[in-house]
Write an enzyme that holds these catalytic residues in place. Structure first.
Site, PDB file in Angstrom:
ATOM      1  N   GLU A  47       0.872  -1.166   0.000  1.00  0.00           N
ATOM      2  CA  GLU A  47       0.000   0.000   0.000  1.00  0.00           C
ATOM      3  C   GLU A  47       0.906   1.212   0.000  1.00  0.00           C
ATOM      4  O   GLU A  47       1.520   1.549   0.999  1.00  0.00           O
ATOM      5  CB  GLU A  47      -0.930   0.041   1.208  1.00  0.00           C
ATOM      6  N   CYS A  88      -2.088   8.379   4.006  1.00  0.00           N
ATOM      7  CA  CYS A  88      -1.959   7.851   2.644  1.00  0.00           C
ATOM      8  C   CYS A  88      -3.184   8.196   1.799  1.00  0.00           C
ATOM      9  O   CYS A  88      -3.071   8.378   0.584  1.00  0.00           O
ATOM     10  CB  CYS A  88      -1.721   6.343   2.664  1.00  0.00           C
TER      11      CYS A  88
END
Length: 467
Positions: A244, A278
């Site tokens: 990720e 993120c």
């Protein structure tokens, strides 16, 4: 000096135990320093984890789940200590840091329950035979975790690995190694020796770990550049990789929503944790019909976020330099600075919530993940243009759509090449979701029940009676 001699010199330097000094990004004061593991120590950590794998994998899922519940109890006993250390190393507010630890505790308990339920499937074969699948652990999992939510992210990956029978070598971010070492001590105090091994270090340490033969899987949360290097290294070792990585998430603001509400949602997405998430909002695409009042409201929100005493700094001066470069580049390229955009005086690495108008797709602030409290705004003629621009990006982590039109919402959901689409809420979601990022944002299920599938290999069994 030749390339060969340079490489040799770098290798020799890596063998010397350097130190990682950490300063408090709020005050500039020293937090302390930790040793950087040498290449030999990295290799030894993998050997230790591999030696513990057989015995740990042989335990029943229920036994491993019970051990995870004990880890959760141990985390709860040290939650304030972990939160305070996170606060001092990364600048996260105490409330946010404590929330991250408590999220980690909840995640550990979820995997403690999900692990024993991670079942195979019965297959339809001949009536005189039995066919089914079983999930088996992969082996040693290298877990590489970031600094922006260091406890919650690390515990999620480690818990999923150990509950499925794997052992772990964890390399926490070099920006919060003390948090990583304290977390490692919690796991080591509860689990058998070698099930979770923690090593501290910088990028060289991570590179050594992910290129070590014997690592069966790498689970990485961090930058796209690092993730790409890990993927290339895995081609040589054969390790399974889930990543990720960075995002460049867009928020699409339709003409039929309240501009003040849309500005508040955008500010939350762009400025929470100083933009160091993120899935932070990185690009703002607003319909021209409400652009004026939306921008006025967004500027007011930015001023409020900057004045909030709980708004934290960027993690260090290097990140602040990069964030400010993005802002300066945009202004030099024609963007209008509506608020923020200056490096404040005083200690620490604070940066104000910043709003840029008149942005264009080619600007660096629109092309790259800024990872700071910056909201670059581009006005679009209609919703179709917003969808087209949002989709035209090599990243593919998440996107947010603010609209009163279910038709537009469904069109955006179908058209946006991202792992997660959020409609009318910049953060949130039901438990149990697992998403796969796209493009430069990574690959594989990095959380939720899907992560248990990533951590295991599927074996098909066909069973017949002997004649």
């Amino acid at each position: 000096m030749s390339a060969h001699l340079l490489a040799a010199a770098e290798s020799d330097r890596f063998e010397q135990p350097d130190l990682l000094p950490i300063t408090d990004p709020r005050t500039g004061e020293s937090v302390g320093s930790v040793r950087i593991a040498t290449a030999h120590e990295v290799a030894d950590a993998v050997v230790v984890a591999a030696a513990s794998f057989g015995e740990w994998a042989a335990r029943t899922p229920a036994e491993r789940g019970a051990a995870l519940h004990a880890v959760a109890d141990a985390l709860a006993a040290r939650e304030e200590e972990l939160a305070d250390l996170n606060h001092r190393e990364t600048g996260k507010s105490i409330a946010d840091a404590l929330g991250g630890v408590r999220a980690a505790i909840g995640t550990a308990r979820q995997y403690a329950e999900l692990g024993p339920l991670h079942a195979g499937r019965a297959l339809r074969g001949a009536a005189t035979a039995v066919d089914f699948t079983v999930a088996e652990p992969r082996g040693v999992v290298a877990v590489i975790t970031p600094w922006n939510d260091p406890v919650a992210v690390a515990v999620g990956l480690i818990a999923a690995a150990v509950v499925t029978g794997n052992t772990v070598v964890h390399k926490p971010s070099e920006r919060c190694p003390h948090v990583g070492e304290m977390l490692g001590a919690v796991f080591a105090d509860v689990l058998p020796p070698g099930v979770v091994v923690t090593i501290s270090g910088d990028g060289r340490t991570g590179a050594a770990l992910t290129s070590t033969v014997g690592v069966a899987m790498v689970a990485h949360v961090g930058s796209s550049a690092t993730g790409a290097r890990i993927a290339r290294a895995a081609v040589l070792t054969g390790a399974h990789v889930i990543r990720e990585n960075g995002g460049n998430d867009a928020i699409l603001v339709d003409a039929d929503v309240d501009p003040s509400w849309a500005a508040a949602q955008t500010a939350l997405g762009a400025f929470a944790n100083a933009g160091q998430i993120c899935t932070s909002v990185e690009r703002v695409l607003v319909h021209s019909d409400i652009a004026g009042p939306f921008l006025d409201a967004l500027v007011a929100e930015a001023v409020r976020w900057t004045a909030d005493a709980e708004s934290g700094p960027l993690v260090d001066g290097e990140l602040r330099r990069i964030v400010h470069e993005h802002v300066v580049d945009a202004v030099e390229d024609g963007a209008r600075l509506l608020t923020g955009g200056t490096v404040p005086e005083g200690p620490g690495s604070f940066y104000p919530a910043t709003v840029l108008a008149d942005c264009r797709p080619g600007m660096r602030v629109m092309r790259e993940e800024t990872f700071g409290p910056v909201a670059p705004v581009m006005v679009v003629a209609d919703f179709d243009e917003a969808v087209r621009l949002a989709a035209a990006d090599p990243h593919g982590l998440a996107a947010t759509v603010l609209t009163g039109s279910m038709a537009n919402a469904h069109r955006a959901i179908a058209a946006l090449p991202v792992g997660t689409v959020k409609v009318n809420a910049v953060f949130g979601g039901a438990p149990g979701g697992s998403a796969e990022p796209r493009g430069e944002s990574g690959s594989g299920f990095g959380y939720g029940p899907g992560l248990l599938d990533e951590m295991t290999l599927t074996k098909v069994v066909h069973l017949e009676a002997a004649p």
